[in-house]
Design a protein around this motif. Structure first.
Motif, PDB file in Angstrom:
ATOM      1  N   ASP A 122       0.853  -1.185   0.000  1.00 50.85           N
ATOM      2  CA  ASP A 122       0.000   0.000   0.000  1.00 50.85           C
ATOM      3  C   ASP A 122       0.891   1.238   0.000  1.00 50.85           C
ATOM      4  OD1 ASP A 122      -1.779   2.063   0.427  1.00 50.85           O
ATOM      5  OD2 ASP A 122      -2.749   1.137   2.164  1.00 50.85           O
ATOM      6  N   HIS A 144       0.080   4.155   0.516  1.00 50.88           N
ATOM      7  CA  HIS A 144      -0.456   5.167   1.425  1.00 50.88           C
ATOM      8  C   HIS A 144      -0.759   4.552   2.791  1.00 50.88           C
ATOM      9  CE1 HIS A 144      -1.888   6.172  -2.763  1.00 50.88           C
ATOM     10  NE2 HIS A 144      -1.146   7.237  -2.489  1.00 50.88           N
ATOM     11  N   SER A 198      -4.281   1.074  -3.236  1.00 55.23           N
ATOM     12  CA  SER A 198      -4.087   0.630  -1.847  1.00 55.23           C
ATOM     13  C   SER A 198      -3.236  -0.624  -1.778  1.00 55.23           C
ATOM     14  CB  SER A 198      -5.443   0.387  -1.182  1.00 55.23           C
ATOM     15  OG  SER A 198      -6.158  -0.620  -1.867  1.00 55.23           O
ATOM     16  N   ASP A 203      -5.074  -5.861  -1.477  1.00 60.37           N
ATOM     17  CA  ASP A 203      -6.506  -5.545  -1.469  1.00 60.37           C
ATOM     18  C   ASP A 203      -7.177  -6.006  -2.763  1.00 60.37           C
ATOM     19  OD1 ASP A 203      -6.372  -4.446   1.026  1.00 60.37           O
ATOM     20  OD2 ASP A 203      -6.558  -2.360   0.379  1.00 60.37           O
TER      21      ASP A 203
END
Length: 216
Positions: free
Chosen positions: A26, A28, A142, A146
């Motif tokens: 990810d 972020h 993400s 995910d």
């Protein structure tokens, strides 16, 4: 159906199909997104990991004798309502069990890079259940975990018979993949979503419904 064992078999196949599509974390982890990340996707090829996961599912379901694989010759013509992207190729898996419904993997492109968008559908004609990524820009990224989890969730919903698709026409629909659901243009129309899903499962829905039995 042994879903744990099934996913383990898919993971083993993915070790082969995904060898050229490495995962990524990810970007972020703290939730901070920079303005310049919106509408930017400098490496769309990384999303080929989705096609690799779909390939792993296809190989596994075929190898286990749960489905026969069809390479679709006209990928634009297999949908009840065409997805929001132009599907350039598709694979349809026909379950051996007669009362189960087919699973479809459709593939599209980000920035003309093929195989970077995956559309998962079910039925014949197929209804679209999931499109990944829903946005390929860096701001919405993400990480690959995910995305792969989302692929597995919707495929498991189809092969386990847990999914329900309710179509009331004019873009009004409900997609349920087991424990979760999403609805489009439904709030001001028809019964509450939970009631509409219960009616669909009971075979008394006034709308078009796609659902099936477990593949095994």
């Amino acid at each position: 159906m042994d879903l744990v064992g099934l996913v383990r078999a898919v993971d083993e196949a993915f070790a082969v199909t995904g060898v050229d599509t490495p995962p990524w974390p990810d970007p972020h982890p703290d939730g901070e997104v920079r303005d310049e990340e919106y509408s930017r996707c400098p490496a769309p090829e990384k999303y080929r990991v989705l096609a690799a996961r779909a390939d792993a599912w296809t190989r596994t379901l075929s190898r286990l004798g749960l489905a026969e694989v069809e390479a679709v010759t006209d990928p634009a013509a297999i949908w009840r309502r065409r997805p929001g992207v132009a599907v350039s190729s598709a694979v349809r898996l026909h379950p051996v069990r007669a009362d189960a419904v087919p699973l479809v993997f459709g593939f599209s492109a980000i920035d003309e890079v093929p195989g970077t968008v995956l559309v998962v559908g079910a039925g014949e004609p197929a209804v679209s259940l999931e499109q990944l990524p829903d946005c390929g820009c860096d701001a919405c990224d993400s990480g690959s975990a995910d995305l792969l989890e989302a692929v597995d969730d919707v495929v498991i919903a189809v092969v386990s018979g847990a999914f329900v698709h309710v179509d009331a026409g004019e873009g009004r629909e409900i997609v349920c993949t087991g424990d979760s659901w999403s609805a489009s243009n439904w709030d001001a129309f028809g019964p509450p979503v939970e009631e509409a899903l219960a009616a669909a499962r009971a075979g008394r829905s006034p709308y078009r419904v796609v659902r099936g039995q477990a593949w095994e």
